[in-house]
Design an enzyme around this catalytic site. Sequence first.
Site, PDB file in Angstrom:
ATOM      1  CB  CYS A  32     101.547  52.161  65.639  1.00  0.00           C
ATOM      2  SG  CYS A  32      99.654  51.664  65.278  1.00  0.00           S
ATOM      3  CE  LYS A  63      95.361  58.711  65.292  1.00  0.00           C
ATOM      4  NZ  LYS A  63      96.371  59.344  64.668  1.00  0.00           N
ATOM      5  CE1 TYR A  91      99.085  60.928  61.439  1.00  0.00           C
ATOM      6  CE2 TYR A  91     100.713  61.610  59.646  1.00  0.00           C
ATOM      7  CZ  TYR A  91     100.489  60.888  60.480  1.00  0.00           C
ATOM      8  OH  TYR A  91     101.161  59.462  61.146  1.00  0.00           O
ATOM      9  CD  GLU A 111      95.663  62.041  63.360  1.00  0.00           C
ATOM     10  OE1 GLU A 111      94.994  61.493  62.734  1.00  0.00           O
ATOM     11  OE2 GLU A 111      96.628  61.960  64.189  1.00  0.00           O
ATOM     12  CG  HIS A 130      67.529  56.870  52.043  1.00  0.00           C
ATOM     13  ND1 HIS A 130      68.374  58.016  51.999  1.00  0.00           N
ATOM     14  CD2 HIS A 130      66.330  57.191  52.622  1.00  0.00           C
ATOM     15  CE1 HIS A 130      67.255  58.963  52.210  1.00  0.00           C
ATOM     16  NE2 HIS A 130      66.113  58.665  52.797  1.00  0.00           N
ATOM     17  CD  GLU A 141      71.391  58.316  51.024  1.00  0.00           C
ATOM     18  OE1 GLU A 141      70.584  57.967  49.843  1.00  0.00           O
ATOM     19  OE2 GLU A 141      70.901  58.319  52.216  1.00  0.00           O
TER      20      GLU A 141
END
Length: 467
Positions: free
Chosen positions: A46, A54, A188, A192, A456, A461
């Site tokens: 990581c 990343k 992924y 990516e 909003h 929302e």
Amino acid sequence: MAPIQKECDYLVLGGGSGGLASARRASAMYGAKAIAVEVDRLGGTCVNVGCVPKKITWNAAAIAEMLHKEVKPYGFSIQETGPFDWEGFTTKRENYVKRLNGIYEKNLNNDKVEFLHGLATFQDPHTVRVTLDDKSEVDIKAKKILVAVGGHPNIPSNIQGSELGITSDGFFELRKQPKKVAVVGAGYIAIEMAGMFNALGTETHLFYRHDKFLRTFDPMIQDKIATEYQRQGMHLHANSSQSKVEDLGNGLKKLHYKDSNGEGTLDVDTVLWAIGRSPELEKLNLEITGVKLNDKGHIIVDDYQNTNIDHIYSLGDVCDKGFELTPVAIAAGRRLSDRLFGGKSDAKLAYENIPSVVFAHPEVGSTGLTEPEAREKYGSDNIKVYQTSFIDMYYSMMEQEDKSPTAYKVICAGKEEKVVGLHILGRSSAEILQGFGVAIKMGATKADFDRCVAIHPTAAEELVTLK
């Protein structure tokens, strides 16, 4: 010279986030004598060749998208004085990672975890020999041992010249930006890295074996990202296979492939293999312990991270839980120490409804079941799906061809319409998902979503106003 002899309560093999989190908690909170061993840099995948560098690169790619496509419609006129400084950016990113390595070591010292930098190999089920950097050896006899050594990216063994390509590790070692790249993979990591290359101006070709990529994600995500990547100019090669990579000299490679359009070749600067990862067990001599592996070479563990050997445990990418996510390893490591040393006999990580994101372009967020999974588990008659697709107000000032979509799907089960799956795609999806992930972990229903007053104007929302 005979090995130095040490004993400890808890020996952690692997200096990634999960193993270190477990060691630190065992020592700092519960007073266990803990030793951590790592042969590479602290922080694991990581910190060094994964999430952290990343995300920094993704940030750069997002800025490139903003500068090249998004600022002009908002009335700004910006002229770049030079191309993207790939080498300067890479150096600065590396320096940041090195600072993190130092912080990890400092935290181990603060929590009184002894750290040994070297290669670990089992001598017997309770003893591990560590060959240090100076070639001296230390034999550690431990009451409890955690195997958290992570994994490494794969290079295909059946493709001639595959060694001429790089992996995700090599992505972070590139000193020069490729003009043209072939990314091979459907997960992924491939999605990516292809997205980052493309956004930063590299001609990007993405090769994947089947008709869709991100196959563990909801079909809505698969379809929307594929359409969006094509709109952004990426070259997609579905149903593809590769047979050979040739070295053309001057840094160029020729990739031989077959896809939906037949056989072809592609001259590129870089071939990047993103075809999966394997457990980092080759040098550990784990077989001497009797610990069982599954058919893919991962350590088999139960819900409490126990292996079949009473005093040996495992977590993270090396075990068979299937969640190769740093926060999952950290959470599992801390709960394991709570159980082993803190007297919390039921402490374990609940692997259900773990949120995850893909830093694609746009971002993807997902938690819970996909629609096909939900229908299989509960039956189609007991599933109700709410979804919407729209253009975020952010893109309202832009021409139609530059507008990126937003798409949300909420999957509900039973009469109470409990939310069992949430899949979102669009700007800030990673940040949005964190809050909704808490709600879904708590057992939220569609009615709970509806009772939340919308903020909003935002894209999120739409999740609390779906009909």
